[in-house]
Design a protein around this motif. Structure first.
Motif, short mmCIF file in Angstrom:
data_model
loop_
_atom_site.label_atom_id
_atom_site.label_comp_id
_atom_site.label_asym_id
_atom_site.label_seq_id
_atom_site.Cartn_x
_atom_site.Cartn_y
_atom_site.Cartn_z
N GLU A 23 0.87 -1.18 0.00
CA GLU A 23 0.00 0.00 0.00
C GLU A 23 0.90 1.23 0.00
O GLU A 23 1.98 1.21 0.59
N PRO A 24 0.48 2.35 -0.58
CA PRO A 24 1.33 3.54 -0.62
C PRO A 24 1.38 4.25 0.74
O PRO A 24 0.70 5.23 0.97
N GLN A 45 -0.27 6.14 -11.65
CA GLN A 45 0.70 7.15 -11.23
C GLN A 45 -0.05 8.24 -10.48
O GLN A 45 -1.03 8.76 -11.00
N ARG A 46 0.40 8.55 -9.27
CA ARG A 46 -0.25 9.60 -8.48
C ARG A 46 0.58 10.88 -8.51
O ARG A 46 1.80 10.84 -8.68
N TRP A 50 3.79 8.49 -6.01
CA TRP A 50 3.57 7.06 -5.88
C TRP A 50 3.17 6.48 -7.23
O TRP A 50 2.40 7.08 -7.98
N ARG A 52 1.94 2.61 -8.88
CA ARG A 52 1.66 1.17 -8.70
C ARG A 52 2.20 0.49 -9.95
O ARG A 52 1.85 0.86 -11.08
N SER A 60 2.16 -6.98 -8.05
CA SER A 60 2.13 -5.52 -8.16
C SER A 60 2.49 -4.91 -6.81
O SER A 60 2.27 -5.53 -5.75
N TRP A 62 3.57 -0.77 -4.82
CA TRP A 62 3.69 0.69 -4.89
C TRP A 62 5.14 1.07 -4.65
O TRP A 62 5.81 0.48 -3.81
N THR A 63 5.62 2.06 -5.39
CA THR A 63 6.99 2.50 -5.26
C THR A 63 7.08 3.98 -5.63
O THR A 63 6.09 4.59 -6.01
#
Length: 160
Positions: A23-24, A45-46, A50, A52, A60, A62-63
């Motif tokens: 989770e982010p 993409q946030r 962040w 995913r 998958s 989050w990074t």
């Protein structure tokens, strides 16, 4: 996650790797690391950075998407190289003619055929396998195989 289409990466993990979370949430310890050079597909993409990502094995995470390195569109790169390789098919034909006419010996034919079928662009090497009707793409980290598209017969070579 069940993958219904082939995995097509969009980015590569930079040197040094990246932390990954389920989770982010950077207040928690990272759940895993993404290895340097790993090709991933960005799914989301946030604005806060962040991303995913999807790995080739279906996992998958989050990074930090700001650190991911964008890849050239693989299809565009393949099309460019296939166009170059298509231009070399005539050279293969001439080599075969020279071999059949005994203007070349087998060793010279092999060496020249290898030179024609090896294309290096930037940090990627492409090797054509005419007998197997495939092209192999090597980027220093992984090898991918692409099937050569079926070619329509050349009308000028069709006998009446």
């Amino acid at each position: 996650m069940v993958m219904t289409e082939p995995f097509v990466p969009t980015h590569r993990v930079p040197a040094g790797g990246l932390w990954a979370w389920n989770e982010p949430d950077p207040t928690r310890s990272a759940d895993a690391t993404l290895d340097a050079g790993l090709e991933v597909r960005v799914l989301e993409q946030r604005a806060d950075g962040w991303a995913r990502v999807l790995c080739s094995n279906g996992w998958s995470a989050w990074t930090d998407g700001r650190r991911l390195v964008a890849l050239d569109a693989p299809a565009e790169a393949a099309d460019e190289v296939l166009a170059v390789l298509e231009g070399t098919l005539g050279e293969y034909g001439r080599l075969l003619d020279d071999l059949a006419a005994r203007r070349l010996d087998a060793d010279t034919f092999r060496r020249k055929a290898f030179e024609i079928g090896l294309v290096v662009r930037d940090d990627t090497a492409w090797l054509v396998d005419l007998q197997g009707q495939r092209v192999h793409r090597y980027d220093g980290l992984s090898l991918q195989t692409l099937e050569l598209p079926a070619r329509a017969p050349d009308e000028s070579s069709v006998e009446d």
